[in-house]
Design a protein around this motif. Sequence first.
Motif, short mmCIF file in Angstrom:
data_model
loop_
_atom_site.label_atom_id
_atom_site.label_comp_id
_atom_site.label_asym_id
_atom_site.label_seq_id
_atom_site.Cartn_x
_atom_site.Cartn_y
_atom_site.Cartn_z
N VAL A 1 8.80 -7.05 -1.08
CA VAL A 1 7.41 -6.60 -1.25
C VAL A 1 7.38 -5.16 -1.76
O VAL A 1 8.22 -4.33 -1.39
CB VAL A 1 6.65 -6.70 0.11
CG1 VAL A 1 5.29 -6.02 0.03
CG2 VAL A 1 6.50 -8.16 0.53
N SER A 2 6.42 -4.87 -2.60
CA SER A 2 6.09 -3.50 -2.93
C SER A 2 4.60 -3.30 -2.73
O SER A 2 3.79 -3.92 -3.43
CB SER A 2 6.47 -3.17 -4.37
OG SER A 2 5.82 -1.96 -4.76
N SER A 3 4.23 -2.43 -1.81
CA SER A 3 2.81 -2.15 -1.60
C SER A 3 2.24 -1.39 -2.79
O SER A 3 1.05 -1.43 -3.06
CB SER A 3 2.60 -1.34 -0.32
OG SER A 3 2.98 -2.10 0.79
N ARG A 4 3.12 -0.71 -3.52
CA ARG A 4 2.65 0.07 -4.66
C ARG A 4 2.27 -0.86 -5.81
O ARG A 4 1.18 -0.77 -6.36
CB ARG A 4 3.74 1.05 -5.11
CG ARG A 4 3.23 2.09 -6.08
CD ARG A 4 4.34 2.91 -6.71
NE ARG A 4 5.07 3.72 -5.73
CZ ARG A 4 5.75 4.83 -6.05
NH1 ARG A 4 5.77 5.26 -7.30
NH2 ARG A 4 6.40 5.50 -5.14
N THR A 5 3.17 -1.79 -6.16
CA THR A 5 2.91 -2.69 -7.30
C THR A 5 2.21 -3.98 -6.86
O THR A 5 1.74 -4.73 -7.70
CB THR A 5 4.23 -3.10 -7.98
OG1 THR A 5 5.01 -3.88 -7.07
CG2 THR A 5 5.03 -1.87 -8.39
N LYS A 6 2.17 -4.20 -5.53
CA LYS A 6 1.61 -5.44 -4.93
C LYS A 6 2.51 -6.67 -5.15
O LYS A 6 2.14 -7.78 -4.76
CB LYS A 6 0.19 -5.77 -5.42
CG LYS A 6 -0.80 -4.61 -5.31
CD LYS A 6 -1.10 -4.26 -3.88
CE LYS A 6 -2.09 -3.09 -3.79
NZ LYS A 6 -1.59 -2.01 -2.92
N ASP A 7 3.67 -6.49 -5.74
CA ASP A 7 4.59 -7.62 -5.87
C ASP A 7 4.98 -8.14 -4.48
O ASP A 7 5.34 -7.35 -3.59
CB ASP A 7 5.88 -7.18 -6.62
CG ASP A 7 5.64 -7.05 -8.12
OD1 ASP A 7 4.74 -7.72 -8.62
OD2 ASP A 7 6.36 -6.26 -8.76
N GLY A 8 4.90 -9.45 -4.31
CA GLY A 8 5.33 -10.06 -3.06
C GLY A 8 4.25 -10.15 -1.99
O GLY A 8 4.43 -10.84 -0.98
N ILE A 9 3.15 -9.43 -2.17
CA ILE A 9 2.08 -9.44 -1.17
C ILE A 9 1.49 -10.86 -1.03
O ILE A 9 1.19 -11.32 0.07
CB ILE A 9 0.97 -8.43 -1.55
CG1 ILE A 9 1.49 -6.99 -1.40
CG2 ILE A 9 -0.28 -8.64 -0.69
CD1 ILE A 9 1.75 -6.55 0.02
N LEU B 1 11.25 -10.87 7.92
CA LEU B 1 11.71 -9.56 7.47
C LEU B 1 11.08 -9.26 6.12
O LEU B 1 11.13 -10.09 5.21
CB LEU B 1 13.24 -9.54 7.35
CG LEU B 1 13.88 -8.31 6.70
CD1 LEU B 1 13.52 -7.04 7.45
CD2 LEU B 1 15.40 -8.47 6.62
N VAL B 2 10.49 -8.07 6.01
CA VAL B 2 9.94 -7.63 4.73
C VAL B 2 10.82 -6.51 4.18
O VAL B 2 10.97 -5.47 4.82
CB VAL B 2 8.49 -7.11 4.91
CG1 VAL B 2 8.01 -6.43 3.63
CG2 VAL B 2 7.56 -8.25 5.29
N LEU B 3 11.45 -6.76 3.05
CA LEU B 3 12.15 -5.68 2.33
C LEU B 3 11.09 -4.93 1.54
O LEU B 3 10.61 -5.39 0.51
CB LEU B 3 13.21 -6.25 1.39
CG LEU B 3 14.48 -6.80 2.04
CD1 LEU B 3 15.49 -7.17 0.96
CD2 LEU B 3 15.08 -5.79 3.00
N ASN B 4 10.72 -3.77 2.05
CA ASN B 4 9.58 -3.03 1.51
C ASN B 4 10.03 -1.94 0.53
O ASN B 4 11.19 -1.57 0.51
CB ASN B 4 8.77 -2.43 2.67
CG ASN B 4 7.34 -2.14 2.28
OD1 ASN B 4 6.76 -2.79 1.41
ND2 ASN B 4 6.74 -1.14 2.93
N LYS B 5 9.07 -1.44 -0.23
CA LYS B 5 9.37 -0.49 -1.31
C LYS B 5 10.40 -1.09 -2.26
O LYS B 5 11.33 -0.41 -2.73
CB LYS B 5 9.86 0.87 -0.76
CG LYS B 5 8.91 1.48 0.28
CD LYS B 5 9.28 2.91 0.63
CE LYS B 5 8.45 3.38 1.83
NZ LYS B 5 8.71 4.75 2.25
#
Lengths: 218, 218
Positions: free
Chosen positions: B194-202, B160-164
């Motif tokens: 994960v945040s695709s905006r900040t790249k945290d967690g990628i 599970l990815v908690l996104n944004k």
Amino acid sequence: MEIKVLHQVMDWNEDVSDEVKETLAAHHICMINVMGSPGAGKTSLITSLIGSLKANWRIGVIEGDIAGQTDAERIAALGIPAVQLNTDGACHIEAMSIQHILPELPLDDLDVIFVENVGNLVCPAEFRIGESLRITLLSIPEGDDKVEKYPLMFTDTDCLVLNKYDMMPYFEFDESRVGANYKTVNPDAPLFRVSSRTKDGIQELSVFIEEHIRKAQS
Amino acid sequence: MEIKVLHQVMDWNEDVSDEVKETLAAHHICMINVMGSPGAGKTSLITSLIGSLKANWRIGVIEGDIAGQTDAERIAALGIPAVQLNTDGACHIEAMSIQHILPELPLDDLDVIFVENVGNLVCPAEFRIGESLRITLLSIPEGDDKVEKYPLMFTDTDCLVLNKYDMMPYFEFDESRVGANYKTVNPDAPLFRVSSRTKDGIQELSVFIEEHIRKAQS
């Protein structure tokens, strides 16, 4: 093969939808089918509309979910007759389910029924449930490309609510893109900008809904 | 009647899913089925993962949408082989569609294929498409009640990815509620923030995915 079967199911659904319509017409009830993605804010919108409409109209709610009953509990806590409809895995509400559940509500004492559909921007649009009015929600965090990607939900509705509108500063959301695409697929239907948190836009949407409630009464 | 037909379609789908699996195994390709609501951020997540993985692995993408091709264009602009799969109204991808579309990708020159499923928190979970790995996205703006309401999507996934996740300050989202419910329905699967905006967690998610890519290679 799959497509053929889908048509069979949907023809059947249309017949039952017409029967539900007759039942509601006999009770002068306006039934509103509220549709949108998971987390678009359907329950919060219904809650806000209850606050706006309950002084003048008698309201009931059918909460559709695959599982769980938290939404019906939220509504019942407001003193509003509420029934939870669990679809047990199905991705949309069908007219047959509404037909079965309607007797659980005090139909002689209601002017309007909100039906919260399963959170899904695809399937619910394909199934009429005997409603007088359809509301499609699109929340700002979902993004501005949804009308192109999920056209039926925006074509086959009576109005579009841009929900969580107070979140506009935090997301890149091109409102003109949504507006233009919506106008292309559904030129005569209105668009409302609403925040259930701040209550902005609830009044304008309520006026639109009240026109339809009055139509059902006459 | 409807349920019976659904089983027929799904049995058929399982057979084709196994055939797709064999094709991919012959090419040592890891296929990843990315699922989540409309607007959960699937395309942005895939784009971020491409940035993280492309130095070490050869990547292809299948973009599933009911209509439109904007997502495939976004991916192709990164120099990644991308194919758009339009379901023409269907609310999920089936294995048969993947079987038809695979020859459009250069299978001999790929290590991993991302499949972005139709935005839908319900139906895609029911249909295996020959994938090696399933990723379910839940974005913070969707709310913390989704595991209870859409259990299959969280049960039948590999992570599970908690996104944004960068949006946490702006929404009332009880992460412990999601975590506890996810652990109940899927005790062994990991959860990534994960945040695709900040790249945290990628980076953390990439490490997990690379384990599966290596498994497909061996």
